[in-house]
Write an enzyme that holds these catalytic residues in place. Structure first.
Site, PDB file in Angstrom:
ATOM      1  N   LYS A   1       0.869  -1.191   0.000  1.00  0.00           N
ATOM      2  CA  LYS A   1       0.000   0.000   0.000  1.00  0.00           C
ATOM      3  C   LYS A   1       0.899   1.232   0.000  1.00  0.00           C
ATOM      4  O   LYS A   1       1.479   1.588   1.010  1.00  0.00           O
ATOM      5  CB  LYS A   1      -0.865  -0.008   1.266  1.00  0.00           C
ATOM      6  CG  LYS A   1      -2.191   0.699   1.198  1.00  0.00           C
ATOM      7  CD  LYS A   1      -2.209   2.170   0.934  1.00  0.00           C
ATOM      8  CE  LYS A   1      -2.166   3.120   2.076  1.00  0.00           C
ATOM      9  NZ  LYS A   1      -1.881   4.500   1.579  1.00  0.00           N
TER      10      LYS A   1
ATOM     11  N   GLY B   1       6.422   5.113   8.512  1.00  0.00           N
ATOM     12  CA  GLY B   1       5.550   6.285   8.526  1.00  0.00           C
ATOM     13  C   GLY B   1       5.603   6.969   9.873  1.00  0.00           C
ATOM     14  O   GLY B   1       6.600   6.869  10.597  1.00  0.00           O
ATOM     15  N   SER B   2       4.514   7.608  10.222  1.00  0.00           N
ATOM     16  CA  SER B   2       4.500   8.444  11.424  1.00  0.00           C
ATOM     17  C   SER B   2       4.166   7.636  12.676  1.00  0.00           C
ATOM     18  O   SER B   2       3.550   6.563  12.606  1.00  0.00           O
ATOM     19  CB  SER B   2       3.465   9.545  11.242  1.00  0.00           C
ATOM     20  OG  SER B   2       2.184   8.978  11.125  1.00  0.00           O
TER      21      SER B   2
ATOM     22  N   GLY C   1       1.624   4.488  13.364  1.00  0.00           N
ATOM     23  CA  GLY C   1       2.230   3.277  13.930  1.00  0.00           C
ATOM     24  C   GLY C   1       1.429   2.772  15.125  1.00  0.00           C
ATOM     25  O   GLY C   1       1.184   1.565  15.274  1.00  0.00           O
TER      26      GLY C   1
ATOM     27  N   GLU D   1       8.865   1.481  11.409  1.00  0.00           N
ATOM     28  CA  GLU D   1       9.957   2.445  11.203  1.00  0.00           C
ATOM     29  C   GLU D   1       9.306   3.815  11.260  1.00  0.00           C
ATOM     30  O   GLU D   1       8.574   4.189  10.345  1.00  0.00           O
ATOM     31  CB  GLU D   1      10.593   2.263   9.820  1.00  0.00           C
ATOM     32  CG  GLU D   1      11.131   0.883   9.555  1.00  0.00           C
ATOM     33  CD  GLU D   1      12.553   0.716  10.039  1.00  0.00           C
ATOM     34  OE1 GLU D   1      13.028   1.563  10.815  1.00  0.00           O
ATOM     35  OE2 GLU D   1      13.170  -0.287   9.653  1.00  0.00           O
TER      36      GLU D   1
ATOM     37  N   CYS E   1      13.232  10.649   7.393  1.00  0.00           N
ATOM     38  CA  CYS E   1      13.028  10.248   8.802  1.00  0.00           C
ATOM     39  C   CYS E   1      14.290  10.442   9.606  1.00  0.00           C
ATOM     40  O   CYS E   1      14.233  10.759  10.790  1.00  0.00           O
ATOM     41  CB  CYS E   1      12.559   8.811   8.865  1.00  0.00           C
ATOM     42  SG  CYS E   1      13.633   7.718   7.957  1.00  0.00           S
TER      43      CYS E   1
ATOM     44  N   GLU F   1       9.127  16.284  15.553  1.00  0.00           N
ATOM     45  CA  GLU F   1       9.543  16.131  14.160  1.00  0.00           C
ATOM     46  C   GLU F   1       8.810  17.146  13.280  1.00  0.00           C
ATOM     47  O   GLU F   1       7.593  17.280  13.370  1.00  0.00           O
ATOM     48  CB  GLU F   1       9.222  14.717  13.699  1.00  0.00           C
ATOM     49  CG  GLU F   1       9.727  14.424  12.308  1.00  0.00           C
ATOM     50  CD  GLU F   1       9.442  12.989  11.881  1.00  0.00           C
ATOM     51  OE1 GLU F   1       8.304  12.532  12.064  1.00  0.00           O
ATOM     52  OE2 GLU F   1      10.360  12.346  11.351  1.00  0.00           O
TER      53      GLU F   1
HETATM   54  P1  NAP Z   1       1.896   8.493   7.659  1.00  0.00           P
HETATM   55  O1  NAP Z   1       0.857   9.512   7.621  1.00  0.00           O
HETATM   56  O2  NAP Z   1       2.078   7.700   8.888  1.00  0.00           O
HETATM   57  O3  NAP Z   1       1.640   7.551   6.411  1.00  0.00           O
HETATM   58  C1  NAP Z   1       2.429   6.427   6.138  1.00  0.00           C
HETATM   59  C2  NAP Z   1       1.584   5.391   5.448  1.00  0.00           C
HETATM   60  O4  NAP Z   1       0.563   4.958   6.326  1.00  0.00           O
HETATM   61  C3  NAP Z   1       0.891   5.909   4.199  1.00  0.00           C
HETATM   62  O5  NAP Z   1       0.848   4.894   3.233  1.00  0.00           O
HETATM   63  C4  NAP Z   1      -0.495   6.209   4.733  1.00  0.00           C
HETATM   64  O6  NAP Z   1      -1.476   6.234   3.738  1.00  0.00           O
HETATM   65  C5  NAP Z   1      -0.697   5.077   5.683  1.00  0.00           C
HETATM   66  N1  NAP Z   1      -1.746   5.303   6.665  1.00  0.00           N
HETATM   67  C6  NAP Z   1      -2.212   6.484   7.152  1.00  0.00           C
HETATM   68  N2  NAP Z   1      -3.223   6.283   8.019  1.00  0.00           N
HETATM   69  C7  NAP Z   1      -3.396   4.933   8.104  1.00  0.00           C
HETATM   70  C8  NAP Z   1      -4.286   4.083   8.828  1.00  0.00           C
HETATM   71  N3  NAP Z   1      -5.196   4.589   9.657  1.00  0.00           N
HETATM   72  N4  NAP Z   1      -4.176   2.741   8.658  1.00  0.00           N
HETATM   73  C9  NAP Z   1      -3.251   2.216   7.827  1.00  0.00           C
HETATM   74  N5  NAP Z   1      -2.399   2.974   7.100  1.00  0.00           N
HETATM   75  C10 NAP Z   1      -2.464   4.314   7.238  1.00  0.00           C
HETATM   76  O7  NAP Z   1       3.322   9.104   7.379  1.00  0.00           O
HETATM   77  P2  NAP Z   1       3.741  10.074   6.199  1.00  0.00           P
HETATM   78  O8  NAP Z   1       3.256  11.436   6.543  1.00  0.00           O
HETATM   79  O9  NAP Z   1       3.367   9.469   4.897  1.00  0.00           O
HETATM   80  O10 NAP Z   1       5.316   9.982   6.309  1.00  0.00           O
HETATM   81  C11 NAP Z   1       6.019  10.752   7.178  1.00  0.00           C
HETATM   82  C12 NAP Z   1       6.425   9.970   8.413  1.00  0.00           C
HETATM   83  O11 NAP Z   1       7.123   8.779   8.076  1.00  0.00           O
HETATM   84  C13 NAP Z   1       7.375  10.749   9.266  1.00  0.00           C
HETATM   85  O12 NAP Z   1       7.030  10.657  10.621  1.00  0.00           O
HETATM   86  C14 NAP Z   1       8.708  10.093   9.004  1.00  0.00           C
HETATM   87  O13 NAP Z   1       9.653  10.269   9.993  1.00  0.00           O
HETATM   88  C15 NAP Z   1       8.323   8.686   8.820  1.00  0.00           C
HETATM   89  N6  NAP Z   1       9.348   7.950   8.087  1.00  0.00           N
HETATM   90  C16 NAP Z   1      10.089   7.034   8.773  1.00  0.00           C
HETATM   91  C17 NAP Z   1      11.091   6.320   8.122  1.00  0.00           C
HETATM   92  C18 NAP Z   1      11.902   5.295   8.863  1.00  0.00           C
HETATM   93  O14 NAP Z   1      12.469   4.432   8.224  1.00  0.00           O
HETATM   94  N7  NAP Z   1      11.995   5.331  10.164  1.00  0.00           N
HETATM   95  C19 NAP Z   1      11.322   6.525   6.772  1.00  0.00           C
HETATM   96  C20 NAP Z   1      10.546   7.474   6.093  1.00  0.00           C
HETATM   97  C21 NAP Z   1       9.554   8.177   6.775  1.00  0.00           C
HETATM   98  P3  NAP Z   1      -1.955   7.636   3.069  1.00  0.00           P
HETATM   99  O15 NAP Z   1      -0.767   8.478   2.884  1.00  0.00           O
HETATM  100  O16 NAP Z   1      -2.539   7.195   1.809  1.00  0.00           O
HETATM  101  O17 NAP Z   1      -2.935   8.233   4.035  1.00  0.00           O
END
Ligand code: NAP
Ligand code: MG
Length: 493
Positions: free
Chosen positions: A183, A236-237, A241, A259, A294, A393
Site C-alpha cells: 500500500k 511512517g508516522s 504506527g 519504522e 526520517c 519532528e
Molecule cells: P503516515 O501519515 O504515517 O503515512 C504512512 C503510510 O501509512 C501511508 O501509506 C499512509 O497512507 C498510511 N496510513 C495512514 N493512516 C493509516 C491508517 N489509519 N491505517 C493504515 N495505514 C495508514 O506518514 P507520512 O506522513 O506518509 O510519512 C512521514 C512519516 O514517516 C514521518 O514521521 C517520518 O519520519 C516517517 N518515516 C520514517 C522512516 C523510517 O524508516 N523510520 C522513513 C521514512 C519516513 P496515506 O498516505 O494514503 O494516508
C-alpha cells in the site's frame, strides 16, 4: 545528465495490481504533483473489497507454494530480473518519482532508483545465505531451528522515498518466500504500481505481489485489520504506527514492524577534524529531500566555543540550496510533497519564532506563482531545548541549533526527545567518539560523516522511532518465523 526532462509521452500508472493483473477498481482519486499543484492522473482507490481480493490472491499464492517452494536459484533469478528491470527503466521511474512527490529528479536518478536496484540485488544474493541452527547434541534425538516465511505481508509505506521504502520491505519479504500486498502513500503511488508491473514482467508468479493504492484510512486500515494478513511492515508516522498496533490487537494479532519518525541530532565538538565537511553535512543532513527524511539531522548541537563560526558556514552552505523545479536536472532542492505538508511546516516555523528562536535563514514559501509547494531551507539559532522545534519532528527543511559545553550535556540533549533513530558525531578524539556511540540512544550513529552506510547495515530506531529493522540480513529474519524441529531416535540411550 544535462538534458531537460520531459513528461510528454510518460504513462501515468493508475491501476491496482491484484492477482497478477492490472485492475481498474471502482473508485479513483486525483494524483496531484507538488511541482505545480496540477492533477497528473487518477489513481485507483482500493476499498475493503479490493483489499480482500488482494489478500486472497496473496494467500492463494502462498499456500500453493508457487513462490515459496521454488528453488533458491529461481527466486534469485526473479529478484535479479526485477533489479535489472528497475535499472532499465531508471529514467522513467526517476521522473515519475520526482513528479509524484516533488524531489529533484537528479536525486531520484542518483539515489532513489539505484538504491532500490541495489536492494533487490542484495536480497537476491542474500536469500540462500540465512542458515538455521542445529540444537545441542543429544544421544536420543536431533533438533534444528529453521526459518519459515510468515505468509502474507502487508507493506505500508510513506511518500518521502516511495520506491526505496517499498523495496526495503518487498525485497526481503519476497526473498524469504512470502507474498506481499503493498500500500503506497496516496501522495506517491506511481512507482509502487510500476514496481508491481515490473515484478510480474520479471516472472514473479501472479498473486505474489499485489499493489493497492488508496488512502490510509480506507485502504491501509482495511489491510492492517485484515484477518488473513500475517504481518504489517510499516514506515511512517508515530501516530499511525500506534493505530497499526491497535488494529493488530483488535484483529488477528498480526506482527507489526514500525519504522517511525525522528529528531536526529548532529553533534559537532570543537575538535571536529574537518569543519568544512561537517558544515556541508550539517546542511545536507536536513535539506536533502526537502528535509522530508526520517533520519533528517534536524537538531544541530554545537560546542559553544566554535558555534558562531560553524553556524555561519552552515548558513552560507544553505544559502546556495535554492528551491527549484524538481524536473530540472540542475535542481538540488525541490517541492514539499503537498500543500498540506507545506502549510504544516510553515506553521511549525511560525511556532518556533513565537517560542523565541532566532531565524537565521529562510522560513518562507517561495515560487508560489508556479502553483507548487516550495519552502526555503530554514535555520534557527537559540532554540530552547524544551521547545517544539527541539523536540517534535517537522519533516521539512528546518534546522534548529543549540549550543553545549560538555560532552555530558551534548549526550543529554541528544537523548532528550521521544525518538532514537539516527545521530551524527564530529570529533577527532576516538575515545570521545566511542563514548558518544555508547551514550546516544538511537538505532544509527554516524561518526565523522552523515548517513555513511548502505543496504548492508540495519536501519531502524530505538524508543518511539519504532522497532524492527530494514536492510541487512536482519531484515530477512523479520519476515520469517522460527520453527524448532526434533527427531527422536528409537533404540538410542
Ligand atoms: P503516515 O501519515 O504515517 O503515512 C504512512 C503510510 O501509512 C501511508 O501509506 C499512509 O497512507 C498510511 N496510513 C495512514 N493512516 C493509516 C491508517 N489509519 N491505517 C493504515 N495505514 C495508514 O506518514 P507520512 O506522513 O506518509 O510519512 C512521514 C512519516 O514517516 C514521518 O514521521 C517520518 O519520519 C516517517 N518515516 C520514517 C522512516 C523510517 O524508516 N523510520 C522513513 C521514512 C519516513 P496515506 O498516505 O494514503 O494516508
Ligand atoms: Mg503525488
Amino acid at each position: 545528465m544535462t538534458e531537460a526532462v520531459t513528461i510528454e509521452g510518460l504513462r501515468m500508472p493508475g491501476d491496482a495490481i491484484i492477482g497478477g493483473a492490472a485492475v481498474a477498481v471502482a473508485d479513483r482519486f486525483d494524483n496531484v504533483t507538488p511541482r505545480d499543484g496540477s492533477v497528473i492522473g487518477r489513481v485507483a482507490l482500493c476499498g475493503a473489497a479490493d483489499v480482500d481480493r488482494a489478500v486472497a490472491s496473496a494467500r492463494a499464492a502462498f499456500e500453493d507454494g508457487r513462490w515459496r517452494d521454488t528453488s533458491y536459484a529461481d527466486k534469485k533469478a526473479v529478484l535479479f530480473r526485477i533489479a535489472d528491470l528497475l535499472e532499465a527503466n531508471l529514467d522513467e521511474l526517476a521522473t515519475l518519482e520526482s513528479l509524484d512527490m516533488g524531489k529533484p529528479v537528479a536525486d531520484a536518478r542518483a539515489f532513489d532508483i539505484p538504491a532500490s536496484v541495489k536492494t533487490f540485488r542484495y536480497y537476491a544474493e542474500a536469500l540462500d545465505k540465512l542458515y538455521g541452527e542445529v540444537g545441542p547434541h543429544h544421544p536420543g534425538r536431533i533438533s534444528w531451528v529453521q526459518h519459515e516465511p510468515l505468509g502474507v505481508i502487508g507493506c505500508i509505506v510513506p511518500w518521502n522515498f516511495p520506491l526505496n521504502m517499498a523495496a526495503w520491505k518487498v525485497a526481503p519479504a519476497l526473498a524469504m518466500g512470502n507474498s506481499v500486498v503493498l500500500k503506497p502513500a496516496e501522495q506517491s503511488p506511481l512507482t509502487a504500481i510500476r514496481l508491481g508491473e515490473l515484478a510480474l514482467e520479471a516472472g514473479l508468479p501472479a498473486g505474489v505481489i499485489n499493489v493497492i493504492p488508496g488512502t490510509g484510512e480506507v485502504t491501509g486500515q482495511a489491510l492492517a485489520k485484515h484477518m488473513d494478513v500475517d504481518m504489517i511492515a510499516f514506515t511512517g508516522s508515530g501516530p499511525v504506527g500506534g493505530l497499526l498496533m491497535r488494529y493488530a490487537g483488535e484483529s488477528n494479532l498480526k506482527r507489526v514492524s514500525l519504522e517511525l519518525g525522528g529528531k536526529s541530532p548532529q553533534i559537532v565538538f570543537a575538535d571536529c577534524p574537518d569543519m568544512e565537511a561537517a558544515a556541508q553535512a550539517a546542511a545536507w543532513a536536513i535539506f536533502f529531500n526537502q528535509g522530508e527524511v526520517c533520519t533528517a539531522g534536524s537538531r544541530l548541537l554545537v560546542q559553544n566555543s566554535i558555534k558562531a563560526q560553524f553556524l555561519e558556514r552552515v548558513v552560507e552552505v544553505a544559502k546556495a540550496i535554492v528551491p527549484g523545479d524538481p524536473l530540472d536536472p540542475a535542481t538540488r532542492f525541490g517541492a514539499m510533497v503537498s500543500e498540506e505538508q507545506m502549510n504544516n511546516v510553515l506553521r511549525r516555523i511560525e511556532r518556533a519564532r513565537a517560542d523565541g528562536a532566532t531565524l537565521l535563514l529562510g522560513g518562507e514559501r517561495v515560487r508560489a506563482e508556479s502553483g507548487g509547494f516550495y519552502i526555503t531551507p530554514t535555520i534557527f539559532d537559540g532554540v530552547d531545548p524544551a521547545s517544539a522545534l527541539a523536540t517534535e519532528e517537522v519533516f521539512g527543511p528546518v534546522l534548529g541549533a543549540i549550543g553545549f559545553d560538555t560532552p555530558e550535556e551534548a549526550f543529554r540533549l541528544a537523548n532528550s526527545t521521544i525518538y532514537g533513530l539516527a545521530a551524527g558525531v564530529w570529533t577527532a578524539d576516538v575515545n570521545l567518539a566511542h563514548r558518544a556511540a555508547r551514550a546516544i540512544r538511537s538505532g544509527l550513529v554516524w561518526i565523522n560523516g552523515w548517513d555513511a552506510c548502505d543496504i548492508t547495515m540495519p536501519f531502524g530506531g530505538f524508543r518511539q522511532s519504532g522497532f524492527g529493522r530494514d536492510r541487512s540480513m536482519h531484515a530477512l529474519e523479520k519476515y520469517a518465523d522460527l520453527k524448532a524441529v526434533t527427531i527422536s531416535f528409537t533404540g538410542a540411550a
